[in-house]
Design an enzyme around this catalytic site. Structure first.
Site, PDB file in Angstrom:
ATOM      1  N   GLY A  24       0.914  -1.198  -0.059  1.00 42.20           N
ATOM      2  CA  GLY A  24       0.000  -0.008   0.110  1.00 42.20           C
ATOM      3  C   GLY A  24       0.988   1.260   0.080  1.00 42.20           C
ATOM      4  O   GLY A  24       2.019   1.234  -0.359  1.00 42.20           O
ATOM      5  N   ASN A  25       0.406   2.284   0.188  1.00 37.64           N
ATOM      6  CA  ASN A  25       0.974   3.590   0.221  1.00 37.64           C
ATOM      7  C   ASN A  25       0.133   4.398   1.276  1.00 37.64           C
ATOM      8  O   ASN A  25      -0.726   4.241   1.802  1.00 37.64           O
ATOM      9  CB  ASN A  25       1.200   4.329  -1.066  1.00 37.64           C
ATOM     10  CG  ASN A  25      -0.138   4.649  -1.618  1.00 37.64           C
ATOM     11  OD1 ASN A  25      -1.004   5.444  -1.191  1.00 37.64           O
ATOM     12  ND2 ASN A  25      -0.549   3.982  -2.702  1.00 37.64           N
TER      13      ASN A  25
END
Ligand code: C5P
Length: 221
Positions: A24-25
């Site tokens: 993810g980020n």
């Protein structure tokens, strides 16, 4: 009253590795949500395709469609885009996803683990390929160097009408913060530069630019 329909993407995407892990980020979704709220405030119909975020929509008229992965976001965007007057692609879509999803939780070992990744579809670019002349397509770019040049190349490559550039170098701007500082470009170059201010205020500037772009085309087709 803005008698139009817009698709807005927001937040990160999560690309699953196994049942408990993902790639993810740090995108919070705040900028995309602020744009969706501003459009709704002006009376537009808004379809907000949101990745996994912890924020709520305020305006009850916003149709919120929650997704997890880039593939899901791609599918929803393509389902809604043909009915829209424009799309504002604010989501920080993961560039890669694991080639294999492990249905079992992966076990720890003392060996080096290599994860094979394959590229996700570029949602903005795919909408750029099917965009009609009456539709406006807006992208975002988060850069760390040679910002304006890279943003312009991105605008051309993805067939965008406008690109909103955030620079990671700007203090208190971009991911996670409540404030942002942006530069907006169209095919001719820079058309707007903001101060550092609240994302809700930046959303007003971005939406004004989108409306202006669409109004300048009235009568062209
Ligand atoms: O190429 P880059 O990721 O920097 O492009 C950013 C822009 O493209 C953003 O508007 C983002 O929402 C969009 N994008 C997308 N699908 C991807 C990657 C980026 O829609 N897979």
């Amino acid at each position: 009253m803005l008698n139009k329909t817009y698709l807005v993407t927001a937040g990160p995407t999560h690309e699953q590795i196994d049942p408990v892990r993902y790639i993810g980020n740090y995108s919070s979704g705040k900028m995309g949500f602020a744009i969706a709220e501003r459009l709704a405030e002006l009376g537009a119909k808004v379809i907000l395709v949101a990745g996994p975020v912890s924020i709520e929509t305020q305006n009850p008229s916003i149709l919120r469609v929650d997704v997890i992965s880039a593939d899901q976001m791609f599918e929803k965007c393509h389902a809604y885009f043909p009915t829209c007057d424009g799309a504002i692609m604010v989501a920080a879509v993961a560039d890669y996803k694991p080639v294999h999803f492990s249905p079992e939780k992966m076990k720890r070992s003392d060996e080096i683990l290599t994860l094979s990744l394959c590229p996700n579809p570029d949602i903005a670019a795919s909408l750029g390929q099917i965009k009609r002349k009456d539709q406006v397509l807006v992208g975002f770019a988060l850069e760390t160097a040679n910002d304006e040049k890279k943003a312009m190349l991105k605008l051309q490559k993805k067939n965008l009408d406008l690109i909103v550039l955030n620079s990671l170098g700007d203090h208190q701007a971009g991911f996670k913060f409540d404030t942002n500082k942006v530069t907006i470009l169209d095919q001719s170059g820079v058309v707007f530069t903001s101060e550092l201010k609240l994302k809700s205020e930046i959303a007003i500037d971005i939406v004004n630019k989108i409306i202006e772009t669409q109004q300048s085309r009235v009568g062209m087709f």
